[in-house]
Design an enzyme around this catalytic site. Structure first.
Site, PDB file in Angstrom:
ATOM      1  N   GLU A 185       0.900  -1.352  -0.005  1.00 27.26           N
ATOM      2  CA  GLU A 185      -0.119  -0.042   0.060  1.00 27.26           C
ATOM      3  C   GLU A 185       0.726   1.422   0.088  1.00 27.26           C
ATOM      4  OE1 GLU A 185      -0.089  -2.733   1.955  1.00 27.26           O
ATOM      5  OE2 GLU A 185      -2.487  -3.136   2.621  1.00 27.26           O
ATOM      6  N   CYS A 211      -2.784  -4.315   6.643  1.00 27.14           N
ATOM      7  CA  CYS A 211      -2.609  -4.538   8.110  1.00 27.14           C
ATOM      8  C   CYS A 211      -2.991  -3.238   8.881  1.00 27.14           C
ATOM      9  CB  CYS A 211      -0.884  -4.840   8.293  1.00 27.14           C
ATOM     10  SG  CYS A 211      -0.110  -3.419   7.780  1.00 27.14           S
ATOM     11  N   ALA A 233      10.348 -37.922  -9.458  1.00 27.08           N
ATOM     12  CA  ALA A 233      10.528 -38.338 -10.866  1.00 27.08           C
ATOM     13  C   ALA A 233      10.491 -39.906 -10.820  1.00 27.08           C
ATOM     14  CB  ALA A 233      11.582 -37.718 -11.571  1.00 27.08           C
ATOM     15  N   SER A 290      19.566 -42.853  -9.811  1.00 23.15           N
ATOM     16  CA  SER A 290      18.282 -42.328 -10.267  1.00 23.15           C
ATOM     17  C   SER A 290      18.268 -41.377 -11.560  1.00 23.15           C
ATOM     18  CB  SER A 290      17.609 -41.519  -8.933  1.00 23.15           C
ATOM     19  OG  SER A 290      18.334 -40.526  -8.371  1.00 23.15           O
ATOM     20  N   THR A 315      18.881 -40.476   0.007  1.00 29.13           N
ATOM     21  CA  THR A 315      18.986 -39.637  -1.091  1.00 29.13           C
ATOM     22  C   THR A 315      20.276 -38.979  -0.935  1.00 29.13           C
ATOM     23  OG1 THR A 315      16.629 -39.644  -1.389  1.00 29.13           O
ATOM     24  CG2 THR A 315      17.957 -37.883  -2.445  1.00 29.13           C
ATOM     25  N   ARG A 318      21.076 -23.731  -9.835  1.00 30.44           N
ATOM     26  CA  ARG A 318      22.182 -23.651 -10.779  1.00 30.44           C
ATOM     27  C   ARG A 318      21.565 -23.246 -12.255  1.00 30.44           C
ATOM     28  NH1 ARG A 318      22.855 -28.189  -8.095  1.00 30.44           N
ATOM     29  NH2 ARG A 318      22.733 -29.745  -9.937  1.00 30.44           N
ATOM     30  N   GLU A 340      12.383 -33.585  -1.749  1.00 31.39           N
ATOM     31  CA  GLU A 340      12.853 -34.010  -3.021  1.00 31.39           C
ATOM     32  C   GLU A 340      13.258 -35.486  -2.848  1.00 31.39           C
ATOM     33  OE1 GLU A 340      15.283 -32.030  -5.915  1.00 31.39           O
ATOM     34  OE2 GLU A 340      15.143 -30.092  -5.042  1.00 31.39           O
TER      35      GLU A 340
END
Ligand code: AOF
Ligand code: ZN
Length: 340
Positions: free
Chosen positions: A53, A78, A157, A171, A199, A210, A284
């Site tokens: 605002e 607010c 995936a 993977s 993982t 990246r 992930e």
């Protein structure tokens, strides 16, 4: 009313420009009109900075016009003194003609008080214009405020025959380069990225941004017994990182070991992240960790890539058993999006 929706849509567009820079605060956009002409625009640009605002008010060339102005704002103005003075007071002080709001704020400091302040001084307020869109845009913020936990996005995936990795945990080569680039964009959009021990061990991920531009997320890894290789990328302190474990509590400059109780659940981890004001987490993998979030019903959105390859055997993908809300084609990969 169509006119209201038109200007609110513009305000939502402006709010969107703050994505990635305002968390844990909401994205907010503001448009000021007189006789249906825009005379000022603003949005919340960065965390700790001015709200939408005051930015829109400062954008108005002729302040005398404000008394005739309609103010469109995507979130209730607010009413609290935070890092900046209350926006409701600003609008009252400028004696604006009316205020149109998309979503009511669920921050307990504000919730309805901003609207009440405006109405008490006789400024007409309309609420609920493009409310669904506004709540969806700020779904991370609303989840944080209403569920007292971060917004949880699951991502994996899988092959066409339902595996996330080969039996040796390799993977690679499931999704294509475009899909992988999209994941980098997602990392830039969320506060934190989480992976489990396996993982971290088998993929040695960097969990940074990246292939896209934007800020790197907080990295989170679970390593109960601290068995992971300390020379892995996750421990290189190039980026803020939390390692949840059962052994120690230690704070290095960019690496924080946080000790949890031996019987901790993913909900405890989310509660700790909430205390740290983490508004969203992209999970992930791996498959078991993802499945914990699913079975405890602690997720909000899932994004599942299905590549073209098949593995025949390997580590099975998590099970959702839901119909996707949206299916996209990412240059040959299928991307299914599910909302809880
Ligand atoms: C924003 N930007 O444009 C609006 C917000 O810590 P503060 O003082 O910046 O206040 C943050 C709260 O203010 C936030 O949780 C939300 O309830 C309200 N509105 N916040 O960052 C804005 N309009
Ligand atoms: Zn404000």
């Amino acid at each position: 009313m169509e006119k209201h929706e038109l200007f609110m849509r513009r305000a939502l567009e402006l709010a969107e420009l703050g994505r990635g820079n305002v968390s844990p605060n909401p994205m907010v956009g503001c448009v000021i009109t007189v006789d249906d002409q825009i005379i000022g625009e603003g949005y919340h640009e960065r965390y700790g900075g001015p709200h939408a605002e005051p930015n829109a008010v400062a954008d108005v060339n002729n302040p005398d016009l404000l008394e005739k102005a309609t103010v469109y704002v995507t979130l209730e103005p607010c009413a609290h003194v935070g890092k900046t003075p209350p926006c409701a007071d600003l609008l009252v002080g400028k004696k604006v003609k009316e205020v149109i709001i998309a979503a009511v704020d669920s921050n307990p400091l504000v919730g309805g008080k901003g609207i009440a302040k405006l109405r008490e001084t006789g400024i007409p307020v309309v609420t609920g214009v493009l409310e669904k869109e506004a709540r969806s845009q700020n779904r991370r913020f609303f989840t944080q405020m209403e569920k007292n936990r971060p917004y949880v996005l699951l991502k994996w995936a899988q092959t066409r025959d339902g595996f996330v990795a080969q039996s040796d945990y390799d993977s690679k080569w499931i999704s294509n380069a475009h899909s992988r680039q999209l994941v980098h964009r997602w990392r830039a959009e969320e506060d934190a990225v989480l992976v489990g021990t396996k993982t971290a061990h088998y993929d040695n991920p960097k969990l940074n941004v990246r292939d896209w531009s934007g800020r790197d997320p907080l990295r989170i890894v679970i390593d109960k017994q601290l068995t992971l290789d300390p020379n892995g990328y996750l421990f290189d302190q190039t980026q803020p990182t939390i390692c949840y474990n059962l052994i120690k509590e230690e704070e290095l400059e960019n690496l924080h070991y946080v000790q949890l109780m031996p019987d901790f659940q993913v909900g405890d981890l989310l509660a700790d992240l909430h205390r740290r004001k983490v508004q969203s987490v992209l999970v992930e993998g791996g498959s078991i960790l993802l499945q914990h979030f699913i079975s405890q019903d602690l997720w909000d959105e899932a994004r599942v890539f299905t590549g073209k390859v098949t593995f025949g055997s390997g580590i099975p993908s998590p099970h959702l058993n839901l119909v996707p809300n949206q299916t996209l084609d990412i240059m040959g990969d299928r991307l299914d999006v599910y909302y809880r």
